[in-house]
Design a protein around this motif. Structure first.
Motif, PDB file in Angstrom:
ATOM      1  N   ASP A   1      -5.671  -0.934  -5.116  1.00  0.00           N
ATOM      2  CA  ASP A   1      -5.169  -1.566  -3.904  1.00  0.00           C
ATOM      3  C   ASP A   1      -6.135  -2.654  -3.458  1.00  0.00           C
ATOM      4  O   ASP A   1      -7.182  -2.366  -2.883  1.00  0.00           O
ATOM      5  CB  ASP A   1      -5.009  -0.513  -2.808  1.00  0.00           C
ATOM      6  N   GLU A   2      -5.790  -3.883  -3.710  1.00  0.00           N
ATOM      7  CA  GLU A   2      -6.654  -5.028  -3.374  1.00  0.00           C
ATOM      8  C   GLU A   2      -8.125  -4.729  -3.650  1.00  0.00           C
ATOM      9  O   GLU A   2      -8.962  -4.863  -2.768  1.00  0.00           O
ATOM     10  CB  GLU A   2      -6.496  -5.394  -1.888  1.00  0.00           C
ATOM     11  N   THR A  29       0.836  -1.191   0.000  1.00  0.00           N
ATOM     12  CA  THR A  29       0.000   0.000   0.000  1.00  0.00           C
ATOM     13  C   THR A  29       0.878   1.251   0.000  1.00  0.00           C
ATOM     14  O   THR A  29       0.586   2.237  -0.686  1.00  0.00           O
ATOM     15  CB  THR A  29      -0.935  -0.005   1.226  1.00  0.00           C
TER      16      THR A  29
HETATM   17 MG   LIG Z   1      -2.299  -2.730   2.063  1.00  0.00          MG
END
Ligand SMILES: [Mg+2]
Ligand SMILES: Nc1ncnc2c1ncn2[C@@H]1O[C@H](COP(=O)(O)OP(=O)(O)OP(=O)(O)O)[C@@H](O)[C@H]1O
Lengths: 263, 245, 254
Positions: free
Chosen positions: C160-161, C46
């Motif tokens: 992000d995911e 991240t």
């Molecule tokens: Mg993360």
């Protein structure tokens, strides 16, 4: 796929029933009072004598203007307190530096009980409408300011990152993200501040005799008209019920729009 | 910052920039405070106000907690009285002052009645809220353990509702203090509120500020004592901040 | 070249109590390329994405460029899709108004409506334009975020995911939709995920972060041809080879 969880017809009816049954003790009290009390009791005049007492001795014309006066002072004070409280709350909420600078002063000022400030304010500012409003604002601004500050601080950092990564301008970030996000907190503050503002309004009116329902109650008490006192208490109670439920339903609506309803 | 504000205030008053005729400078307030303390008047008034506050608060707490428990536990009691309480609670306590004055006169009784009447509500509401907010899983635990009704209340309901009750008690404490002062301002000739009114009649704004500040300090101190006691009695029972007027 | 990172170092945490999370990360992402970032939890994926997005300033000495210009603050032409859609979407705005947000102040009202409608059409949510996000399922909300990110026609998407919180079926649907969308618009994508299969299926390259502070532990090229399909691609020898290579690196860096 709607998850708004609106109550079904049945439970609405159930709640309405509950509201009515809940009134039983009050109704019983009024009936017992009516039977026991006499219209001329110096302490507990029968409820049936309250309403007429509003109009005896040509005092009937004072009622409506007094209600308007109280409502105006109260709502003007609350609106100003909201504007001031939200502005300060946002300022100290977004900047730790401002908060450190003004924090102790706010802590000090909010510790002073507004009710005790009323006599001081009447001495310093005189007996007029602006004085009343200033005192109401001083009393109501703190819960709004503090809740706004907390609301700003508890905004999810992802939401702020989102605003930055979309390259929203400062104005748009405040207008489209911060303000709406902080609305539930602001309204919670307003809900807490509402009874405070009303009580302070009535107290100022009572102490100074400057117009409004509070002044009328004080007058009725000093001229020893108990039935009129009780009638005015009922009127004050009704005003309070109405404004509280208005604020609460506004808060409810905003919460629902913010999706807080989701379990 | 606080000091800077005080200095600024002092300068403004000295320079007579501030238009308010009666605004005292911080130095005058300090002088007034010193004489009020040395003459012993302040202490007597503080003792009266605190005494009434604590007495009224105790009664209000007992009544509010008892009633709240009944209304929280019994659906029937709740259904057949809650609206009445909601309506009564909505009436601004200040409007009861004239009625209390008519009935009890300018007396300690009047002050106590007002303090108790106002102090009951936060305790009542928070007790009911605390009992109602107990997760049903926890009640199921009680049922599974085959606890009797009384044991369920004692071992599950009360501990689970405690934090909310504590919040109610603390809100009530600040409220009782304010109501005591209000009652003294409008009626009972004793305590801090009366001092405030007398200072006003004597046109001593500095002394009035002393009383207002003392009232604020009392609120802060009572609150702090309450928190300390709660923390000592109930580990982890510290509570979020609340407000009263 | 879309993104260029040269010896990027990044610290997190408050001043004085900070920790170096990334050290000496050098990474190039070509225009139109799809790169996945993997690595164990807490390694700094991240953080790397936030550095690319201009949300976090890397330490002195690092170089981060997007399309040749140094990144200082969120650059024009880069959109970020957050994992946490509940926070990233504004629940008080309708789906359409959420997608419109980045366009406000840049396009005229009719242009905006047209762009919003077209983008919602792309992600298959045209009929939910007037709902509010909390009324939508998780997969739909993530589509709204995707639509908002695409509405400004970005040259690069950072994700992000994005599908981490979704069930397997919704996830594979969205994977295919994403591939179709970025192929159509030839958007560069940097994609963080925990799912090795997902990374390999979507990407041209899978970059694995490892170490403490983290650097690039491996850079695995996925040779599967495009367009890819869930069943055929996942059975291909290239897919399986890339997958076991990534597997090895990740478990080797633990
Ligand atoms: Mg993360
Ligand atoms: N604001 C912060 N303050 C302190 N430490 C932080 C902060 N943000 C991240 N960290 C730390 O930095 C490290 C890297 O965090 P990062 O979020 O980049 O990891 P990640 O690879 O994305 O993990 P995950 O897969 O769990 O999302 C972690 O050890 C985390 O604890």
């Amino acid at each position: 796929m709607h998850r708004s969880g609106r109550p079904t017809g049945d439970s609405t009816r159930g709640r309405r029933f509950e509201v009515l049954t809940g009134l039983v003790p009050l109704v019983v009290l009024v009936i017992v009072w009516e039977i026991i009390g006499s219209p001329d009791s110096p302490f507990y005049p029968a409820p049936s004598s309250w309403w007429p007492a509003l109009f005896t001795r040509g005092q009937g014309e004072d009622i409506i203007p007094a209600i308007i006066d109280t409502t105006r002072t109260f709502s003007l004070g609350l609106v100003i307190a909201t504007i001031v409280g939200v502005t300060i709350g946002i300022a100290v909420g977004v900047s730790a530096r401002t908060d450190r600078a003004f924090g102790p002063m706010f802590e000090f000022a909010r510790a002073l009980p507004p009710a005790a400030m009323v006599p001081v304010a009447t001495l310093l500012l005189g007996f007029d409408e602006p004085m009343k409003i200033v005192v109401v604002v001083l009393a109501a601004v703190w819960p709004i300011m503090l809740n706004t500050r907390t609301g700003i601080r508890s905004i999810d950092p992802v939401r702020l990152d989102m605003a930055r990564s979309l390259r929203l301008s400062r104005r748009r970030t405040i207008g489209s993200v911060l303000l709406p996000a902080v609305m539930p907190a602001v309204l919670l503050g307003v809900r807490v501040a509402t009874p405070v503002a009303l009580v302070i309004t009535l107290l100022v009116e009572y102490l100074t005799g400057v117009n409004g329902v509070g002044a009328l109650v004080g007058d009725a008490q000093r001229t020893f008209q108990p039935a009129r006192v009780y009638a005015l208490i009922v009127i004050a109670g009704l005003i309070s019920l109405v404004v509280n439920s208005l604020v609460r339903s506004a808060e409810e609506r905003v919460r629902r729009r913010h999706g807080v309803e989701r379990e | 910052m606080l000091v800077a504000a005080a200095v600024l205030w002092e300068l403004l008053v000295r320079a007579e920039v501030a238009e308010l005729q009666f605004l005292p400078a911080p130095s005058e307030i300090l002088l007034a405070a010193r004489s009020a303390v040395t003459e012993g008047e302040l202490l007597g008034r503080v003792i009266h106000t605190v005494g009434v506050t604590l007495l009224g608060w105790s009664v209000a707490s007992a009544v509010g907690f008892g009633l709240g428990l009944i209304l929280g536990l019994s659906n029937t009691a709740y259904r057949f009285s809650m609206t009445s309480f909601e309506v009564t609670r909505a009436i601004p306590p200040i409007t009861f002052v004239p009625a209390a004055l008519l009935i009890f006169g300018f007396s300690l009784r009047m002050e106590l009645v007002l303090v108790i009447f106002g102090g009951v509500w936060p305790v009542l509401v928070n007790t009911i809220g605390g009992v109602h907010a107990i997760p049903s899983e926890l009640r199921d635990v009680g049922a599974m353990l085959r606890l009797g009704r009384l044991a369920t209340v004692r071992k599950i309901v009360l501990p689970a509702a405690l934090p909310s009750v504590v919040v109610g008690l603390r809100l009530a404490l600040s409220l009782c203090l304010v109501l005591a002062i209000v009652a003294e301002i409008v009626g009972n000739p004793a305590g801090i509120g009366d001092g405030l009114i007398r200072a006003r009649q004597a046109l001593q704004p500095a002394l009035m500020f002393v009383y207002v500040i003392v009232a604020g300090l009392l609120g802060v101190v009572l609150n702090a004592i309450f928190r300390t006691v709660v923390r000592a009695l109930v580990p982890g029972g510290d509570t979020p901040d609340g407000r009263s007027w | 070249m879309s993104f260029e990172c040269r010896s990027v170092r990044a610290d997190v945490g408050a001043v004085g109590a900070n920790r170096t999370v990334l050290d000496d990360v050098s990474l190039d992402v070509a225009s139109g390329e799809f790169v996945s970032i993997m690595g164990r939890s807490g390694v700094g994926k991240t953080t790397l994405l936030r550095v690319l997005a201009g949300l976090q300033e890397p330490s002195a000495g690092s170089t981060v460029r997007f399309e040749g210009r140094p990144v200082d603050g969120p650059p024009d032409g880069v959109s970020l899709v957050f994992q946490d859609y509940t926070s990233a979407l504004l629940p008080w705005r309708t789906v359409a108004a959420n997608v419109e947000l980045p366009l406000e102040g840049h396009l005229s009202k009719p242009e905006r409506s047209e762009r919003v409608a077209a983008t919602l059409e792309m992600v298959g949510l045209a009929d939910r334009a007037n709902d509010r996000p909390p009324q939508l399922s998780g997969g739909m909300q993530q589509r709204v975020q995707l639509a908002r990110a695409l509405a400004s026609r970005p040259a690069a998407l950072l994700m992000d995911e994005p599908f981490g919180a979704l069930d397997a079926l919704t996830k594979s649907d969205l994977e295919d939709e994403l591939l179709a969308l970025v192929a159509e618009t030839s958007t560069t994508v940097v994609f963080v995920t925990h799912d090795i299969d997902e990374a390999v299926y979507l990407s041209d390259r899978v970059v694995v972060l490892g170490g403490e502070p983290a650097g690039i532990a491996a850079d695995v090229v996925v040779d599967c041809p495009r367009p890819r399909t869930q069943i055929r691609t996942r059975e291909s020898a290239e897919f399986l080879a890339a997958r076991s290579r990534v597997h090895e690196v990740i478990f080797g860096t633990r």
